[in-house]
Enzyme design. Structure first.
Site, PDB file in Angstrom:
ATOM      1  N   HIS A 155       1.565   7.238   5.420  1.00  0.00           N
ATOM      2  CA  HIS A 155       2.079   6.094   4.915  1.00  0.00           C
ATOM      3  C   HIS A 155       3.548   5.887   5.007  1.00  0.00           C
ATOM      4  O   HIS A 155       4.044   4.736   4.712  1.00  0.00           O
ATOM      5  CB  HIS A 155       1.987   6.250   3.095  1.00  0.00           C
ATOM      6  CG  HIS A 155       2.901   7.027   2.538  1.00  0.00           C
ATOM      7  ND1 HIS A 155       2.915   8.116   2.035  1.00  0.00           N
ATOM      8  CD2 HIS A 155       4.350   6.470   2.117  1.00  0.00           C
ATOM      9  CE1 HIS A 155       4.112   8.691   1.436  1.00  0.00           C
ATOM     10  NE2 HIS A 155       4.941   7.755   1.506  1.00  0.00           N
ATOM     11  N   ASP A 173      -3.679  10.635   3.486  1.00  0.00           N
ATOM     12  CA  ASP A 173      -2.120  10.254   3.859  1.00  0.00           C
ATOM     13  C   ASP A 173      -1.742  11.501   4.848  1.00  0.00           C
ATOM     14  O   ASP A 173      -0.875  12.077   4.326  1.00  0.00           O
ATOM     15  CB  ASP A 173      -1.547  10.055   2.615  1.00  0.00           C
ATOM     16  CG  ASP A 173      -0.155   9.730   2.811  1.00  0.00           C
ATOM     17  OD1 ASP A 173       0.474   9.823   2.085  1.00  0.00           O
ATOM     18  OD2 ASP A 173       0.055   9.048   3.949  1.00  0.00           O
ATOM     19  N   SER A 208       8.488  11.975   0.853  1.00  0.00           N
ATOM     20  CA  SER A 208       7.056  11.705   1.303  1.00  0.00           C
ATOM     21  C   SER A 208       7.177  12.714   2.903  1.00  0.00           C
ATOM     22  O   SER A 208       7.906  12.588   3.806  1.00  0.00           O
ATOM     23  CB  SER A 208       6.836  10.363   1.799  1.00  0.00           C
ATOM     24  OG  SER A 208       7.060   9.661   0.615  1.00  0.00           O
TER      25      SER A 208
HETATM   26  C1  LIG Z   1       1.144   3.109  -6.154  1.00  0.00           C
HETATM   27  O1  LIG Z   1       2.295   3.411  -6.495  1.00  0.00           O
HETATM   28  C2  LIG Z   1       2.288   4.653  -7.295  1.00  0.00           C
HETATM   29  C3  LIG Z   1       2.183   5.695  -6.024  1.00  0.00           C
HETATM   30  C4  LIG Z   1       3.391   5.769  -5.261  1.00  0.00           C
HETATM   31  N1  LIG Z   1       4.641   6.035  -6.200  1.00  0.00           N
HETATM   32  C5  LIG Z   1       5.947   5.854  -5.243  1.00  0.00           C
HETATM   33  C6  LIG Z   1       6.083   7.234  -4.360  1.00  0.00           C
HETATM   34  C7  LIG Z   1       5.615   7.323  -2.966  1.00  0.00           C
HETATM   35  C8  LIG Z   1       5.164   6.158  -2.526  1.00  0.00           C
HETATM   36  C9  LIG Z   1       5.918   8.685  -2.389  1.00  0.00           C
HETATM   37  C10 LIG Z   1       6.362   9.850  -3.087  1.00  0.00           C
HETATM   38  C11 LIG Z   1       6.696  10.927  -2.561  1.00  0.00           C
HETATM   39  C12 LIG Z   1       6.692   9.517  -4.391  1.00  0.00           C
HETATM   40  N2  LIG Z   1       7.306  10.516  -5.269  1.00  0.00           N
HETATM   41  C13 LIG Z   1       7.507   9.841  -6.628  1.00  0.00           C
HETATM   42  C14 LIG Z   1       7.138   8.544  -6.496  1.00  0.00           C
HETATM   43  C15 LIG Z   1       6.709   8.492  -5.130  1.00  0.00           C
HETATM   44  C16 LIG Z   1       4.623   4.852  -7.147  1.00  0.00           C
HETATM   45  C17 LIG Z   1       5.968   5.156  -8.232  1.00  0.00           C
HETATM   46  O2  LIG Z   1       7.025   5.176  -7.573  1.00  0.00           O
HETATM   47  C18 LIG Z   1       3.635   4.861  -8.032  1.00  0.00           C
END
Ligand SMILES: CO[C@H]1CCN(Cc2c(C)cc(C)c3[nH]ccc23)[C@H](CO)C1
Length: 303
Positions: free
Chosen positions: A53, A101, A231
């Site tokens: 992602h 992912d 991420s």
């Molecule tokens: C669809 O949305 C939900 C899933 C993605 N979350 C974002 C997000 C990503 C993309 C990657 C990592 C490592 C994250 N660690 C904490 C939040 C967060 C949002 C909230 O922000 C909620």
């Protein structure tokens, strides 16, 4: 002999590149739209494991910068898992879907391992058999999984950047979490529905598939949480000073960081996150066929 994986400098004053020589910082330059940053791990002399992602369909290799230790390395190729499809559930009102992912970056040139650049151990490789001090070739992949992902709340660690209090330099900290592979797994996964973007999720298994490990929450102990910038980073199990990657940080329910970096010495009570702040990581044991296939020429000796 094959270089040993998952080995790091352990002396207290070592800088964080030496304590975590596999950690890779990835920046994706998007002209006119700024830069996205992610983390990754060095898994061989020229391959980095990260999250799919972090990239969009339009990103090409020469927009991607990889930093290991203090050095930058050019990228030759990017390959996301073939089953990663972020928009797969859009018609159900679920904007982002993180199944599978994971992605691999191949560097233009092999790197020379050093105190600042060394690979982490991957499950079901001969390196992990050695790191676990088990006999090779007798030890099987299933035995790796039985030892590393035993039933229970499994202590694991991830790495997150922090602001050194005195200088305003960026440090790196190991944070300990528990992988809920126990009776707490279901409640961990259920909190996925508390993400605001997941209000249309009717059944948690729509977004939390078999591929995910779940950490976070306050039971059995308060776990720190990941931030978006984490991420692609590793979820690591440490066994007798050897480090084995079992997951790739994929997504979390709440982005606890926002813009500011946490200070390196703040204790986690100050940064109280809600109990439904959970984090989800791709379980490497669930993407082994892809890893074997894509890393078959990297000399990792999969078992
Ligand atoms: C669809 O949305 C939900 C899933 C993605 N979350 C974002 C997000 C990503 C993309 C990657 C990592 C490592 C994250 N660690 C904490 C939040 C967060 C949002 C909230 O922000 C909620």
């Amino acid at each position: 002999a094959l270089s040993m994986c998952g080995l790091a400098k352990e002396y207290q004053s070592a800088d964080y590149e030496k304590k975590n020589p596999w950690l890779v910082s990835i920046s994706i330059l998007r002209p006119g739209r700024g830069t996205e940053t992610c983390k990754g791990t060095l898994v061989s002399e020229k391959v980095i494991l990260t999250a799919a992602h972090c990239f969009t369909i339009d990103d090409v290799a020469d927009q991607i910068k990889v930093k290991i230790g203090q050095k930058n390395f050019p990228v030759a190729a990017l390959k996301s898992h073939p089953e990663y499809t972020v928009g797969k559930l859009r018609n159900l009102g679920i904007p982002e879907f993180y199944d599978y992912d994971v992605a691999l970056l191949t560097l233009k040139d092999k790197i020379t391992f050093s105190a600042e650049a060394r690979p982490i151990c991957l499950p079901c490789t001969a390196g992990t058999t050695r790191a676990l001090r088990r006999p090779h070739p007798q030890t099987t992949c299933r035995e790796h999984e039985q030892e590393l992902m035993s039933f229970g709340n499994i202590p694991a660690l991830f790495l997150t950047p922090c602001r050194e209090k005195h200088e305003n330099t960026v440090g790196l900290r190991r944070r300990t979490v528990r992988i809920k592979n126990s009776d707490k797994k279901q409640s961990c996964e259920a909190d996925a529905k508390k993400a605001k973007q997941y209000k249309n999720v009717t059944e948690v298994s729509q977004v939390v598939t078999e591929r995910f490990l779940c950490t976070g929450g306050i039971e059995p102990e308060v776990d720190p949480n990941t931030c978006k910038g984490d991420s692609g980073g590793p979820l690591i199990i440490a066994k007798r000073m050897r480090y084995i990657q079992v997951g790739v940080i994929s997504w979390g329910v709440v982005d606890v960081c926002g813009k500011n970096l946490r200070t390196c010495d703040s204790d986690n009570i100050l940064e109280r996150a809600p109990s439904h702040a959970r984090d989800f990581h791709i379980n490497l044991f669930k993407v082994l066929p892809w890893l074997r296939q894509e890393l078959r020429e990297e000399g990792l000796d999969f078992i």
